[in-house]
Design a protein around this motif. Sequence first.
Motif, PDB file in Angstrom:
ATOM      1  N   ASP A  43       3.039  47.783   5.012  1.00  0.00           N
ATOM      2  CA  ASP A  43       3.570  47.969   6.358  1.00  0.00           C
ATOM      3  C   ASP A  43       3.798  49.461   6.671  1.00  0.00           C
ATOM      4  O   ASP A  43       4.440  50.180   5.902  1.00  0.00           O
ATOM      5  CB  ASP A  43       4.897  47.193   6.462  1.00  0.00           C
ATOM      6  N   ASN A  44       3.239  49.899   7.805  1.00  0.00           N
ATOM      7  CA  ASN A  44       3.548  51.213   8.378  1.00  0.00           C
ATOM      8  C   ASN A  44       3.211  52.372   7.443  1.00  0.00           C
ATOM      9  O   ASN A  44       3.967  53.325   7.309  1.00  0.00           O
ATOM     10  CB  ASN A  44       5.022  51.282   8.804  1.00  0.00           C
ATOM     11  N   ASN A  45       2.069  52.289   6.797  1.00  0.00           N
ATOM     12  CA  ASN A  45       1.592  53.372   5.950  1.00  0.00           C
ATOM     13  C   ASN A  45       0.439  54.103   6.637  1.00  0.00           C
ATOM     14  O   ASN A  45      -0.160  53.608   7.594  1.00  0.00           O
ATOM     15  CB  ASN A  45       1.105  52.813   4.613  1.00  0.00           C
ATOM     16  N   ILE A  46       0.133  55.280   6.127  1.00  0.00           N
ATOM     17  CA  ILE A  46      -1.013  56.053   6.597  1.00  0.00           C
ATOM     18  C   ILE A  46      -2.014  56.158   5.454  1.00  0.00           C
ATOM     19  O   ILE A  46      -1.665  56.556   4.335  1.00  0.00           O
ATOM     20  CB  ILE A  46      -0.590  57.463   7.060  1.00  0.00           C
ATOM     21  N   PHE A  47      -3.260  55.774   5.733  1.00  0.00           N
ATOM     22  CA  PHE A  47      -4.355  55.883   4.776  1.00  0.00           C
ATOM     23  C   PHE A  47      -5.378  56.837   5.382  1.00  0.00           C
ATOM     24  O   PHE A  47      -5.962  56.544   6.422  1.00  0.00           O
ATOM     25  CB  PHE A  47      -4.989  54.523   4.518  1.00  0.00           C
ATOM     26  N   GLU A  48      -5.602  57.971   4.718  1.00  0.00           N
ATOM     27  CA  GLU A  48      -6.481  58.983   5.324  1.00  0.00           C
ATOM     28  C   GLU A  48      -7.392  59.614   4.279  1.00  0.00           C
ATOM     29  O   GLU A  48      -6.949  60.011   3.195  1.00  0.00           O
ATOM     30  CB  GLU A  48      -5.639  60.068   5.993  1.00  0.00           C
TER      31      GLU A  48
END
Length: 317
Positions: A43-48
Amino acid sequence: MVGIKKICIKNNKFTNTNGTLPEYGIDIEPWQSGIYNNDIIIDNNIFENNKGGGIDIFPWTKNLQIINNTFVDNGISSVMDLNNGEESYPKNVIINKNNFQSSSIYFRGTRYAEYTITENSFENSRFSIDGDLNFKALTGNEKGFIRFINNTVIGCKTSYFMLFYGACNTLINNNVFNSIKGEIIDLTQCKTGSFSNNIINRYCVDTSLPASTVPFSIGTAVDNYNFFNNTIVGNENDVKVDYLIKIHRNASFIIFKDNVISKDNYSNLLINESNSLLFDNITNTNYKTTTNLPSPSAQYAGIIYNRIDNNNLIPTI
């Protein structure tokens, strides 16, 4: 992560994973019969900029929620099964309210899997489904399903947005597709599905793509697929599209009904080689090219035409 239960991964940033396989931000990998991953929330993570992809989910995973995350410039985020029997397929996988930017989703194995993809946004991304490893033809008794509902799509990363091979029980409803410059959906060996109540805005074909590129491509051995109540708005100032829908040999029971088409650049509405097709109640406004539907013949013996309305003019078939 292997054999995990009741875990929440929230408010993190996963970036630049590279070098050690599988090169994903998160890798959930039971990889052994009977070892389940169960009750997982991401939930509510950033994958970049993860080379492999954002999230990798292997067999024996159930009750997984991927919600409110942002995926930017990743490889392919995948949920896969490697044909380890009905019980191993991912169950109750929910992908909701995520933002995909130049990132993609790939599923392998849908025969008994359960995927629900809702309220996400996809920008210059793609969504692919592949058959099981050592794929065998679907029988119609499969219990798995894919629901792709209430999503927004802007552009596509390759020559298509959706590519389905060996998918069953697919429901693609109430989505908005904007500025797709390639195939919206390409189906092969799929059984039972619906593409309905969607809005397609400013469809056209990029000049770099093959001339054969069409919005809807129905491939070999697709059975029992419906296209109902869609609104398809082309971009009349862009490059002409050869066909709106192309149905290949050995497809059967395809219904294209109650759709509204406007501002189109289609040379033809349809090219058909299938065993049976109902092409019914099509309203086509601002029509600027020829209808050119194939006449019933030995080759097209299964076609039924009814109520094709081009500015209230019904052509003689």
